[in-house]
Write a protein that holds these residues in place. Structure first.
Motif, short mmCIF file in Angstrom:
data_model
loop_
_atom_site.label_atom_id
_atom_site.label_comp_id
_atom_site.label_asym_id
_atom_site.label_seq_id
_atom_site.Cartn_x
_atom_site.Cartn_y
_atom_site.Cartn_z
N LEU A 140 -18.97 1.73 -6.26
CA LEU A 140 -20.00 2.37 -5.57
C LEU A 140 -19.57 3.19 -4.28
O LEU A 140 -19.84 4.57 -4.29
N ALA A 141 -18.80 2.66 -3.64
CA ALA A 141 -18.15 3.31 -2.37
C ALA A 141 -16.85 4.37 -2.80
O ALA A 141 -16.51 5.31 -2.04
N GLY A 142 -16.27 3.91 -4.02
CA GLY A 142 -15.05 4.72 -4.30
C GLY A 142 -15.38 6.21 -4.73
O GLY A 142 -14.63 7.19 -4.29
N VAL A 143 -16.33 6.37 -5.49
CA VAL A 143 -16.79 7.85 -6.01
C VAL A 143 -16.93 8.79 -4.79
O VAL A 143 -16.60 9.76 -4.87
N PRO A 144 -18.01 8.28 -4.03
CA PRO A 144 -18.01 9.15 -2.85
C PRO A 144 -16.70 9.74 -2.02
O PRO A 144 -16.70 10.75 -1.66
N VAL A 145 -15.84 8.56 -1.93
CA VAL A 145 -14.45 8.91 -1.23
C VAL A 145 -13.77 9.90 -2.04
O VAL A 145 -13.21 10.83 -1.43
N PRO A 227 -8.59 9.05 -9.96
CA PRO A 227 -8.99 8.00 -10.89
C PRO A 227 -8.12 6.86 -11.27
O PRO A 227 -8.56 5.68 -11.41
N GLY A 228 -6.81 7.52 -11.37
CA GLY A 228 -5.84 6.33 -11.71
C GLY A 228 -5.60 5.57 -10.52
O GLY A 228 -5.39 3.96 -10.91
N VAL A 229 -5.54 5.86 -9.27
CA VAL A 229 -5.39 5.09 -7.97
C VAL A 229 -6.53 4.16 -7.91
O VAL A 229 -6.43 2.95 -7.58
N PHE A 230 -7.81 4.79 -8.17
CA PHE A 230 -8.93 4.00 -7.95
C PHE A 230 -9.04 2.88 -9.09
O PHE A 230 -9.32 1.63 -8.86
N MET A 261 -12.84 2.74 -18.28
CA MET A 261 -13.82 3.67 -18.79
C MET A 261 -14.16 4.47 -17.55
O MET A 261 -14.32 5.91 -17.78
N LEU A 262 -14.09 4.29 -16.27
CA LEU A 262 -14.98 4.95 -15.31
C LEU A 262 -13.80 6.18 -14.99
O LEU A 262 -14.24 7.11 -14.35
N VAL A 263 -12.74 5.94 -15.26
CA VAL A 263 -11.57 7.20 -15.32
C VAL A 263 -12.17 8.50 -15.90
O VAL A 263 -12.12 9.47 -15.28
N ILE A 264 -12.69 8.39 -16.80
CA ILE A 264 -13.26 9.67 -17.66
C ILE A 264 -14.57 10.08 -17.04
O ILE A 264 -14.49 11.26 -16.54
N PRO A 265 -15.66 9.54 -16.66
CA PRO A 265 -16.63 10.22 -15.83
C PRO A 265 -16.41 10.51 -14.50
O PRO A 265 -16.78 11.67 -14.08
N VAL A 266 -15.42 9.99 -13.76
CA VAL A 266 -14.97 10.23 -12.49
C VAL A 266 -14.00 11.64 -12.42
O VAL A 266 -14.61 12.50 -11.85
N SER A 267 -13.14 11.75 -13.78
CA SER A 267 -12.40 12.98 -13.79
C SER A 267 -13.46 14.15 -14.21
O SER A 267 -13.42 15.40 -13.79
#
Length: 527
Positions: A140-145, A227-230, A261-267
């Motif tokens: 939850l904190a990673g995407v805003p960063v 997203p890969g680093v994440f 899977m989160l790599v896709i929506p974050v990208s």
């Protein structure tokens, strides 16, 4: 809907796999393993179908947005009509129609996969919270960063894109102007000079494009790399929890699956931000164009029947049923008179004593026709080109073609290419005249209708024009002795005003300046 369901199916797949491992594989329960595996298979097939539908629906959404925007631009350009060239350059309109509408269409991704990505992000966060609150907090904190990391770059892209788009429109306008005047430039020898200026401006636009590309490439790199680093951070934390016995093997695999899977929506969210940034630049130009006010279409009623047109600026009067000629040393003076009499710009001209600009524009257009020297020709068979917007009537087409001496162009079904590229200059001019005569307007205003034809054809047009327009008003801007001799009245213009009026022969004997003008033109024709 399809995007959200597709992302949801991707998000639940790791959970299903973890259940198959923890409930079937680890305790060695074959029936349970097969059951959960079958569920994974069904969800996978469903995900494939949803992915296809998501792609189809998003493609339709992008195309619909682009084409509806193009329709709005085209409809507004039609409403602006003759005012369009005075309000905006042709290059700007071309850039809007070719580049901006598709950029706006691509920005619509945010309304499909963009929203679906946010929903998928929320679903994964809930599933992760059930597995590990610590990992859920990290996610939850990673995407805003990530958003804060990419945000300044998107601002730079938007600023650079705005400058690029402005220069792009100006360069397109220059290209359109050069192409439209290429024949003149060839004759005057100015082609090389315009080529050098275009190359300099094009090089400047290219360098500006490199600056846009540098910022855009960083957005692309971060969109793929962050997203890969994440993913690596979350998997490392999950592996430590699994080593400490806080996560089962299935839960560890599920966490990896969630994060992968989160790599896709974050990208997707990052690239949606990029598309929206570029879309806003394009949308500002489209909105600015659509905000241009059209000319007023409502107004007073026009005269009931044929009436005299009068231009107080020049002193020109054109009476119904007569052939009136405008002759002057500067063709621009006569063209300005026709523009005012046709209400194609600011005008004080009157029609039957009523100011033209106070009469409903559609009424003026229906009864007064301005035949421009360089009016566009569209690709169609000759009969359709001559008939214009209405269904062609063969007898009227034949009569108009004969009156314009355009029979050598070809049969009625002879194809005319766009802009008349397969016709000579004289043929194009005669087809334009035939198109104007076909409409049978109450008052026809024609600019230099015979300037590109030989003397023999010019004499034939002069004789037939008089017959074809018998009983209707006609004004021609010309210095052709053949046309001037057929006119009922000739207005001799000096500095844009009527210096003398009369028949051609009366002016020849009474006005030395007119005699010199006609003699000079006649001498050039003979040469």
């Amino acid at each position: 809907m399809f995007g959200s369901l597709w992302f949801a199916s991707l998000a639940f797949t790791p959970f299903l796999i973890s259940q198959a491992i923890d409930r079937g594989l680890t305790p060695k329960q074959p029936a349970t393993l097969i059951a959960w595996t079958a569920v994974v298979l069904v969800v996978g097939a469903l995900s494939a179908g949803l992915g296809i539908m998501r792609h189809r629906s998003m493609t339709k959404l992008r195309l619909a947005a682009a084409l509806e925007t193009a329709d709005a631009v085209m409809a507004h350009a039609t409403r602006l009509g003759a005012a369009l060239p005075r309000r905006v350059t042709s290059g700007e309109v071309v850039t809007i129609g070719i580049a901006d509408v598709w950029t706006i269409g691509r920005a619509m991704n945010v309304g499909g996969v963009g929203v679906a990505s946010l929903l998928a992000y929320a679903v994964v966060a809930v599933l992760l919270f059930r597995t590990s609150p610590l990992l859920a907090v990290v996610v939850l904190a990673g995407v805003p960063v990530l958003a804060l990391s990419v945000g300044p770059l998107l601002t730079r892209v938007q600023a650079a894109g705005q400058r690029y788009r402005k220069r792009q429109g100006a360069l397109a306008a220059q290209l359109v102007d050069v192409l439209s005047g290429l024949r003149i430039l060839n004759g005057l020898g100015g082609k090389e000079g315009h080529l050098q200026r275009y190359q300099q401006n094009s090089a400047g636009l290219r360098d500006l494009g490199y600056r846009v590309g540098r910022a855009s490439s960083w957005v692309g790199a971060l969109g793929e790399g962050l997203p890969g680093v994440f993913l690596a951070v979350v998997v490392w934390l999950a592996a430590r929890q699994a080593a400490a016995g806080e996560l089962t093997a299935g839960e560890l695999i599920a966490v990896y699956g969630y994060t992968a899977m989160l790599v896709i929506p974050v990208s997707v969210m990052i690239f949606c931000g990029f598309d929206v940034t570029r879309g806003l630049v394009a949308a500002r130009h489209v909105v600015a164009f659509l905000s241009l006010p059209p000319e007023e279409t409502a107004g007073e009623a026009a005269p009931v029947g044929p009436a005299t047109l009068h231009d107080p600026v020049s002193g020109v009067s054109a009476e119904p049923g007569r052939l009136t000629a405008l002759a002057g040393a500067r063709p621009a003076d006569a063209a300005a008179v026709l523009e005012r009499l046709g209400r194609y710009g600011p005008t004080e001209a009157t029609w039957g004593g009523v100011r033209l600009d106070s009469i409903a524009r559609d009424e003026v257009r229906a009864r007064i026709l301005v035949a421009e020297h360089e009016a566009d020709l569209f690709a169609d068979p000759l009969r359709d080109v001559v008939a214009g917007r209405g269904a062609p009537q063969d007898e009227r087409v034949h009569a108009a073609v004969e009156a314009a001496v355009a029979h050598d162009v070809g049969a009625p079904d002879h194809p005319v290419e766009w802009a008349g590229r397969n016709l000579s200059g004289g043929q194009r001019q005669r087809v334009r005249l035939a198109r104007a005569l076909y409409q049978q307007p109450e008052m026809l205003l024609a600019a230099e209708p015979t300037s590109a034809v030989d003397a023999h054809t010019e004499a034939a047009i002069a004789a037939r024009l008089k017959t074809a327009r018998a009983g209707s008003g006609t004004v021609v801007a010309t210095t052709s002795p053949a046309l001037l001799d057929r006119a009922d009245v000739v207005h001799y213009l000096v500095d844009g005003r009527v210096a003398a009026s009369g028949t051609h022969r009366e002016l020849l004997s009474a006005v030395p300046g007119y005699e010199r003008l006609v003699a000079r033109v006649f001498g050039e024709d003979e040469a």
